[in-house]
Design an enzyme around this catalytic site. Structure first.
Site, PDB file in Angstrom:
ATOM      1  N   TRP A   1       1.403   5.728  -1.427  1.00 28.35           N
ATOM      2  CA  TRP A   1       1.278   6.885  -2.314  1.00 28.35           C
ATOM      3  C   TRP A   1       2.533   7.128  -3.152  1.00 28.35           C
ATOM      4  CZ3 TRP A   1      -2.247  11.070  -3.218  1.00 28.35           C
ATOM      5  CH2 TRP A   1      -3.548  10.799  -2.771  1.00 28.35           C
TER       6      TRP A   1
ATOM      7  N   TYR B   1       0.821  -1.211   0.000  1.00 27.73           N
ATOM      8  CA  TYR B   1       0.000   0.000   0.000  1.00 27.73           C
ATOM      9  C   TYR B   1       0.852   1.255   0.000  1.00 27.73           C
ATOM     10  CZ  TYR B   1      -3.377   3.501   1.278  1.00 27.73           C
ATOM     11  OH  TYR B   1      -4.165   4.623   1.273  1.00 27.73           O
TER      12      TYR B   1
HETATM   13  N1  MGD Z   1      -1.471   8.349  12.464  1.00 22.13           N
HETATM   14  C1  MGD Z   1      -1.911   8.357  11.211  1.00 22.13           C
HETATM   15  N2  MGD Z   1      -1.367   7.523  10.313  1.00 22.13           N
HETATM   16  C2  MGD Z   1      -1.837   7.510   9.035  1.00 22.13           C
HETATM   17  C3  MGD Z   1      -2.869   8.392   8.632  1.00 22.13           C
HETATM   18  C4  MGD Z   1      -3.427   9.267   9.611  1.00 22.13           C
HETATM   19  O1  MGD Z   1      -4.350  10.039   9.329  1.00 22.13           O
HETATM   20  N3  MGD Z   1      -2.907   9.223  10.881  1.00 22.13           N
HETATM   21  N4  MGD Z   1      -3.315   8.368   7.336  1.00 22.13           N
HETATM   22  C5  MGD Z   1      -3.179   7.126   6.603  1.00 22.13           C
HETATM   23  C6  MGD Z   1      -3.437   7.359   5.180  1.00 22.13           C
HETATM   24  S1  MGD Z   1      -4.979   7.984   4.778  1.00 22.13           S
HETATM   25  C7  MGD Z   1      -2.560   7.038   4.221  1.00 22.13           C
HETATM   26  S2  MGD Z   1      -3.052   7.191   2.577  1.00 22.13           S
HETATM   27  C8  MGD Z   1      -1.243   6.483   4.537  1.00 22.13           C
HETATM   28  C9  MGD Z   1      -0.133   6.942   3.586  1.00 22.13           C
HETATM   29  O2  MGD Z   1       0.946   6.065   3.685  1.00 22.13           O
HETATM   30  P1  MGD Z   1       2.018   5.940   2.519  1.00 22.13           P
HETATM   31  O3  MGD Z   1       1.349   6.103   1.199  1.00 22.13           O
HETATM   32  O4  MGD Z   1       2.793   4.714   2.745  1.00 22.13           O
HETATM   33  O5  MGD Z   1       2.903   7.234   2.787  1.00 22.13           O
HETATM   34  P2  MGD Z   1       3.937   7.993   1.869  1.00 22.13           P
HETATM   35  O6  MGD Z   1       4.800   8.742   2.782  1.00 22.13           O
HETATM   36  O7  MGD Z   1       3.223   8.779   0.837  1.00 22.13           O
HETATM   37  O8  MGD Z   1       4.756   6.807   1.215  1.00 22.13           O
HETATM   38  C10 MGD Z   1       4.939   6.649  -0.147  1.00 22.13           C
HETATM   39  C11 MGD Z   1       6.276   6.005  -0.374  1.00 22.13           C
HETATM   40  O9  MGD Z   1       6.427   5.817  -1.783  1.00 22.13           O
HETATM   41  C12 MGD Z   1       7.740   6.218  -2.150  1.00 22.13           C
HETATM   42  N5  MGD Z   1       7.730   6.593  -3.576  1.00 22.13           N
HETATM   43  C13 MGD Z   1       7.460   7.792  -4.138  1.00 22.13           C
HETATM   44  N6  MGD Z   1       7.583   7.728  -5.459  1.00 22.13           N
HETATM   45  C14 MGD Z   1       7.955   6.466  -5.762  1.00 22.13           C
HETATM   46  C15 MGD Z   1       8.237   5.785  -6.982  1.00 22.13           C
HETATM   47  O10 MGD Z   1       8.184   6.352  -8.070  1.00 22.13           O
HETATM   48  N7  MGD Z   1       8.587   4.457  -6.893  1.00 22.13           N
HETATM   49  C16 MGD Z   1       8.676   3.802  -5.698  1.00 22.13           C
HETATM   50  N8  MGD Z   1       9.014   2.520  -5.716  1.00 22.13           N
HETATM   51  N9  MGD Z   1       8.415   4.429  -4.540  1.00 22.13           N
HETATM   52  C17 MGD Z   1       8.047   5.735  -4.571  1.00 22.13           C
HETATM   53  C18 MGD Z   1       8.040   7.375  -1.225  1.00 22.13           C
HETATM   54  O11 MGD Z   1       9.422   7.619  -1.148  1.00 22.13           O
HETATM   55  C19 MGD Z   1       7.436   6.878   0.088  1.00 22.13           C
HETATM   56  O12 MGD Z   1       8.345   6.126   0.825  1.00 22.13           O
HETATM   57  O13 MGD Z   1      -0.882   6.835   5.874  1.00 22.13           O
HETATM   58  C20 MGD Z   1      -1.840   6.412   6.814  1.00 22.13           C
HETATM   59  N10 MGD Z   1      -1.311   6.628   8.155  1.00 22.13           N
HETATM   60  N1  MGD Z   2      -1.274  18.451   2.279  1.00 23.23           N
HETATM   61  C1  MGD Z   2      -1.703  17.174   2.246  1.00 23.23           C
HETATM   62  N2  MGD Z   2      -2.870  16.882   1.643  1.00 23.23           N
HETATM   63  C2  MGD Z   2      -3.330  15.594   1.646  1.00 23.23           C
HETATM   64  C3  MGD Z   2      -2.584  14.543   2.233  1.00 23.23           C
HETATM   65  C4  MGD Z   2      -1.348  14.885   2.866  1.00 23.23           C
HETATM   66  O1  MGD Z   2      -0.641  14.014   3.428  1.00 23.23           O
HETATM   67  N3  MGD Z   2      -0.942  16.196   2.859  1.00 23.23           N
HETATM   68  N4  MGD Z   2      -3.056  13.250   2.205  1.00 23.23           N
HETATM   69  C5  MGD Z   2      -4.122  12.906   1.258  1.00 23.23           C
HETATM   70  C6  MGD Z   2      -4.777  11.663   1.698  1.00 23.23           C
HETATM   71  S1  MGD Z   2      -4.028  10.184   1.333  1.00 23.23           S
HETATM   72  C7  MGD Z   2      -5.949  11.647   2.354  1.00 23.23           C
HETATM   73  S2  MGD Z   2      -6.611  10.154   2.873  1.00 23.23           S
HETATM   74  C8  MGD Z   2      -6.675  12.890   2.658  1.00 23.23           C
HETATM   75  C9  MGD Z   2      -7.096  12.930   4.133  1.00 23.23           C
HETATM   76  O2  MGD Z   2      -8.172  13.773   4.312  1.00 23.23           O
HETATM   77  P1  MGD Z   2      -8.788  13.886   5.792  1.00 23.23           P
HETATM   78  O3  MGD Z   2      -8.842  12.558   6.414  1.00 23.23           O
HETATM   79  O4  MGD Z   2     -10.060  14.647   5.709  1.00 23.23           O
HETATM   80  O5  MGD Z   2      -7.644  14.777   6.470  1.00 23.23           O
HETATM   81  P2  MGD Z   2      -7.146  14.921   7.977  1.00 23.23           P
HETATM   82  O6  MGD Z   2      -6.166  16.021   7.930  1.00 23.23           O
HETATM   83  O7  MGD Z   2      -6.730  13.632   8.558  1.00 23.23           O
HETATM   84  O8  MGD Z   2      -8.418  15.385   8.793  1.00 23.23           O
HETATM   85  C10 MGD Z   2      -9.260  16.448   8.395  1.00 23.23           C
HETATM   86  C11 MGD Z   2      -9.750  17.222   9.598  1.00 23.23           C
HETATM   87  O9  MGD Z   2     -10.453  16.375  10.497  1.00 23.23           O
HETATM   88  C12 MGD Z   2     -10.293  16.913  11.794  1.00 23.23           C
HETATM   89  N5  MGD Z   2     -10.683  15.937  12.823  1.00 23.23           N
HETATM   90  C13 MGD Z   2      -9.904  15.008  13.419  1.00 23.23           C
HETATM   91  N6  MGD Z   2     -10.621  14.314  14.324  1.00 23.23           N
HETATM   92  C14 MGD Z   2     -11.874  14.824  14.313  1.00 23.23           C
HETATM   93  C15 MGD Z   2     -13.073  14.539  15.032  1.00 23.23           C
HETATM   94  O10 MGD Z   2     -13.131  13.643  15.872  1.00 23.23           O
HETATM   95  N7  MGD Z   2     -14.172  15.267  14.723  1.00 23.23           N
HETATM   96  C16 MGD Z   2     -14.152  16.262  13.797  1.00 23.23           C
HETATM   97  N8  MGD Z   2     -15.281  16.908  13.558  1.00 23.23           N
HETATM   98  N9  MGD Z   2     -13.036  16.571  13.121  1.00 23.23           N
HETATM   99  C17 MGD Z   2     -11.916  15.857  13.361  1.00 23.23           C
HETATM  100  C18 MGD Z   2      -8.836  17.300  11.824  1.00 23.23           C
HETATM  101  O11 MGD Z   2      -8.573  18.260  12.825  1.00 23.23           O
HETATM  102  C19 MGD Z   2      -8.622  17.840  10.411  1.00 23.23           C
HETATM  103  O12 MGD Z   2      -8.756  19.245  10.384  1.00 23.23           O
HETATM  104  O13 MGD Z   2      -5.857  14.038   2.427  1.00 23.23           O
HETATM  105  C20 MGD Z   2      -5.155  14.020   1.195  1.00 23.23           C
HETATM  106  N10 MGD Z   2      -4.520  15.321   1.063  1.00 23.23           N
HETATM  107 MO    MO Z   3      -5.084   8.485   2.476  1.00 21.24          MO
END
Ligand code: MGD
Ligand code: MGD
Ligand code: MO
Length: 811
Positions: free
Chosen positions: A150, A148
């Site tokens: 990004w 999994y």
């Molecule tokens: N505590 C907490 N943890 C969370 C979340 C949260 O809200 N709170 N959010 C979760 C969510 S929604 C998500 S989507 C995940 C994201 O988790 P990940 O998608 O695993 O996070 P990234 O840091 O984007 O990791 C992408 C990796 O791909 C590598 N990469 C970039 N380009 C390339 C490429 O061209 N080739 C290869 N082989 N690798 C590449 C980057 O160097 C990086 O190591 O995290 C989750 N974890």
């Molecule tokens: N800049 C940037 N943009 C991104 C990403 C990134 O890593 N960086 N990641 C991308 C990805 S993979 C994803 S999945 C999306 C994530 O999109 P979201 O999951 O919507 O993003 P978050 O920042 O985790 O949370 C959004 C808001 O929810 C609020 N929140 C947290 N807990 C609660 C709660 O209990 N109640 C309420 N009402 N609000 C709460 C947080 O304070 C925050 O302001 O964003 C995408 N966009």
């Molecule tokens: Mo995500």
């Protein structure tokens, strides 16, 4: 939205640090292999948007945003620093004892010992022989390729798809199911609405601006999360937010954090207690019911199961009326306010825009189910500017959808061979990966069925960073150090995950290869060639090249590539899209013309501005039924009733999560840990550039806490603090601010993991929030991750904080 507070502040801060130029030091420049001293530009794109890469003397020095990008992300300034990061994996590397003893090497040494440089031939032979060995021994079902993550954009170099494609040609492997983003909602919404809903185009911004009287940002931070997209971001939402600000339309922000979006829009801030949104919505629903202010027409004609839900809402079934007073105790929002909010929403044309953090928590399924129930009672679903939307904050939902062909990618292909018996258990919900490794043979529930965790011997991860993204770091590390015989990581950088591997394959970045992509997941406004900007650095290779070479060694190189080079795939995929376009009379130039210009743009569909989600259903629910068993919105689901899950009852229900501010555990750990997504990174990506100096505090990942919580602990802004609970501990840099509610702390996901030692509970010196989170499923229904269900304590760090080593390479 070039005049927004967010952008102005970011650009000022940035230019101070980088001098407006590339984020890299001269010393790192000198160590890079000499390039032709050339000056040129290349058009390309990645998650952050479309840009022109400027190359000076053979070096990528600046990313200049596409001229018509209304709000380029400030993170574009980190792109050259990404390419030339000191953390690049330069050569194929193998863990010292693995090179010596192969899979019999001591697994507990992962992350502790040195790596040895090997040739590409050696590395590829080793990877192929490990895959062969495991397949021959315990079979394809002991190979995990969930992988999994990004990884960057591109229809060809999608490492996860390529890995799956390779393994399918070799008899299959265990994959990942769902995602971390929306796991709970994407499983429950099909039962409620018949669609995933989280990845659907939203009622257009134009419809909102023309019709909506009240916008509710329910845990959605539009300006922050729309900077990036799964496909390169088109940033349409910034135009929407800018116009919304000027319109005078009322905005309410329900969030424990006062977000940049809320500030920009001068929204009223309702600082709900974290994880109690379901109770808040129930209190509002009760108010509407009690006062007769809900839409009986909508409930009757467009939903099923309201009566069964009503018994719970009124307390008839459990003796507890879910009224505003009840909700006030749980949410810490006064009953009067709850009543006022409910009546206001029912009274005006209201759009409820919800983010996803609310469902990234235990019982996360309930939140959007209850939101849809509340919106049904308000009765505006399918009307212009009314109802709810689960993707205004993501991929620029609400943009104008173009009349465009779909650009396909290299497919993950067909399963070949009989090694994998036909059954549907081969994929594991992604957030259960550590659980799977630790408990082979254990059974678990998922969406109505019981499954068994396979016994995994080989893990191959390409394009994801589990040592960032997975919850409960010590538990993941334990799983990695105990179970798999072989761990292969393919990434451009020495992430914490790569440091914990046996074999590390250096992938090139998108700047170093050619690819093709659609721009705008919802708008589909362009197809663009991601032109190669510079030659691959060091010995890095494209993901496509790496998998082609391994496939060759596994005996099906030709079948894998279908005889096409990357450049030939670009042309093939373009012409495939053009075939569809020709059939639909959408103009697309011949490939040569396209590739010279670099992109083709598509015009919005004629009625895109008037798009209203669920309009057809609203107009005629019999002729246009939803994809649910009843064809209507299911407030009560008989399907879910049939699953008999205590953790997911058949109608929206408030259930106390394992850890929240109302739990007994809050006495020991009195602060609720929120880990939203960072404004200045994409997860862990870009943390390894000089860009981190724009947000770091005392050289660590920041943590924001309320002034009262800070003074009670003698903490001031700029202090190094230790955040801890029973699961783990991390250092962070304190930011004291009344923009977070009391009792909650905000510690963004993605800070690079940096263990101080090799014990079972090392201090993370840099600030990885997942040292503290809880690794449990959302429920038996979706088995999503529960990022936001965690309590912590915090103290000022005494003594000299240890130096950060997260960005040092292990060699
Ligand atoms: N505590 C907490 N943890 C969370 C979340 C949260 O809200 N709170 N959010 C979760 C969510 S929604 C998500 S989507 C995940 C994201 O988790 P990940 O998608 O695993 O996070 P990234 O840091 O984007 O990791 C992408 C990796 O791909 C590598 N990469 C970039 N380009 C390339 C490429 O061209 N080739 C290869 N082989 N690798 C590449 C980057 O160097 C990086 O190591 O995290 C989750 N974890
Ligand atoms: N800049 C940037 N943009 C991104 C990403 C990134 O890593 N960086 N990641 C991308 C990805 S993979 C994803 S999945 C999306 C994530 O999109 P979201 O999951 O919507 O993003 P978050 O920042 O985790 O949370 C959004 C808001 O929810 C609020 N929140 C947290 N807990 C609660 C709660 O209990 N109640 C309420 N009402 N609000 C709460 C947080 O304070 C925050 O302001 O964003 C995408 N966009
Ligand atoms: Mo995500």
């Amino acid at each position: 939205m070039s005049d927004s507070k967010l952008s102005r502040r970011d650009f000022v801060k940035l230019s101070a640090v980088t001098g407006g130029g590339a984020a890299l030091s001269t010393s790192s420049l000198q160590r890079i292999a000499p390039f032709a001293r050339q000056n040129y530009t290349r058009l390309t794109a990645n998650h952050w948007g479309v840009f022109t890469a400027e190359v000076k003397n053979g070096k990528f020095v600046r990313a200049v945003p596409f001229a018509r990008d209304v709000q380029p992300s400030a993170m574009l300034q980190a792109m050259p620093g990404r390419a030339y990061s000191e953390t690049r994996v330069r050569y194929p590397m193998v863990r010292a004892s693995f090179l010596k003893n192969g899979h019999k090497a001591d697994r507990s040494l992962r992350g502790k010992e040195k790596f040895v440089r090997v040739s590409w031939d050696q590395a590829l032979d080793l990877v192929a022989s490990e895959i062969k060995r495991v397949k021959a021994g315990t079979g394809n079902k002991s190979i995990f390729t969930g992988s999994y993550g990004w990884h960057d954009t591109g229809a060809i170099n999608n490492p996860r798809t390529l890995l799956t494609r390779m393994m399918k040609k070799y008899g299959g492997s265990v994959g990942g199911l769902g995602d971390y983003s929306t796991a709970a909602s994407q499983v429950i919404m099909p039962h409620v609405l018949g669609t995933l809903e989280v990845y659907e185009q939203q009622t257009s911004w134009d419809s909102i601006l023309a019709n909506t009287k009240l916008v509710v940002l329910w845990g959605a931070d539009l300006l922050k999360t729309n900077q990036i997209g799964w496909a390169p971001a088109d940033h349409y939402a910034y135009e929407g937010v800018s116009r919304l600000r000027k319109s005078g339309i009322e905005v309410i922000c329900i969030n424990p954090l006062r977000t940049e979006t809320a500030k920009t829009l001068k929204a009223e801030w309702v600082a709900v207690r974290p994880q109690t949104d379901v109770a808040l919505m129930l209190g509002m629903a009760h108010t509407l019911y009690q006062q007769g202010k809900y839409s009986k027409d909508f409930i009757e004609n467009y939903t099923v199961g309201f009566d069964q839900f009503l018994g719970y809402l009124t307390g008839k079934t459990d003796g507890v009326p879910k009224n505003a007073e009840w909700a006030a105790k749980i949410t810490d929002i006064p009953a009067k306010k709850i009543t006022e909010l409910a009546l206001k929403m029912a009274d005006k044309r209201t759009m409820l825009m919800s983010g996803w953090a609310v469902q990234r928590a235990q019982h996360g399924e309930q939140v959007h189910w209850m939101l849809v129930t509340l919106a049904s009672m308000i009765g505006q679903i399918g009307l212009p500017g009314g109802g709810f939307g689960l993707s205004y904050h993501y991929d620029n939902g609400g943009s104008l959808t173009a009349k465009a062909p779909a650009l396909s990618g290299i497919s993950s292909g067909e399963l070949v061979g009989a090694a994998w018996p036909a059954q549907d258990t081969k994929n594991i919900p992604v957030a259960r990966a550590a659980e799977m490794l630790l408990n082979p043979g254990a059974t678990f529930n998922y969406n109505g069925k019981a499954y068994t965790y396979p016994d995994i011997h080989l893990v191959y991860w390409a394009g994801g960073n589990p040592m960032h993204h997975h919850y409960d770091r010590n538990r993941v590390v334990k799983a990695w150090r105990s179970k798999p015989e072989t761990i292969i990581i393919q990434d451009p950088f020495w992430t914490a995950t790569a440091k914990m591997a046996d074999i590390v394959l250096p992938a090139s970045t998108t700047f170093e290869r050619e690819d093709i992509t659609q721009v705008g997941s919802y708008s589909q406004k362009m197809i663009l060639v991601m032109q190669k900007v510079i030659d691959p650095l060091y010995e890095s290779k494209s993901d496509y090249w790496i998998f082609s070479e391994i496939s060759k060694r596994l005996g099906f190189g030709k079948e894998f590539t279908e005889g096409r080079s990357e450049a030939q795939w670009v042309e093939f995929l373009y012409n495939d899209a053009k075939k569809q376009a020709d059939a639909q009379k959408i103009p697309m130039p011949p490939f040569d013309e396209f590739s010279k210009k670099g992109y083709v743009e598509f015009a919005p569909e004629a009625d895109a501005k008037n798009f209203v989600r669920f309009a057809d259903f609203r107009k005629d629910p019999e002729a246009n039924p939803l994809g649910t068993p009843s064809g209507k919105i299911e407030i009560y689901s008989q399907t879910i009733e049939g699953f008999h899950y205590a953790s997911c009852p058949p109608h929206p229900t408030w259930m106390e999560p394992a850890e929240w501010l109302g739990a007994a555990k809050a006495e020991q750990y009195p602060l609720q840990l929120l880990s939203p997504h960072p404004a200045h990174r994409l997860h862990s990506q870009l943390d390894n550039t000089a860009f981190r100096q724009t947000y770091e505090v005392a050289g660590r990942e920041p943590i924001t806490l309320h002034p009262a919580d800070a003074s009670a602990r003698g903490i001031k802004s700029g202090d190094v603090v230790r955040v801890f609970n029973d699961r783990g501990q991390a250092l962070a840099g304190a930011v004291v601010s009344d923009e977070v509610r009391r009792g909650a702390v905000v510690f963004h996901e993605g800070g690079w993991y940096d263990p101080a030692d090799h014990s079972d509970n090392p201090l993370c010196k840099h600030g990885d929030v997942n040292t503290l989170t809880l690794d449990i499923g959302t429920s038996d229904l979706a088995q999503g991750g529960s990022a936001n269900t965690a309590l912590v304590q915090l103290e000022r760090y005494k003594g000299t904080p240890p130096a950060v080593t997260a960005f040092n390479n292990p060699v």
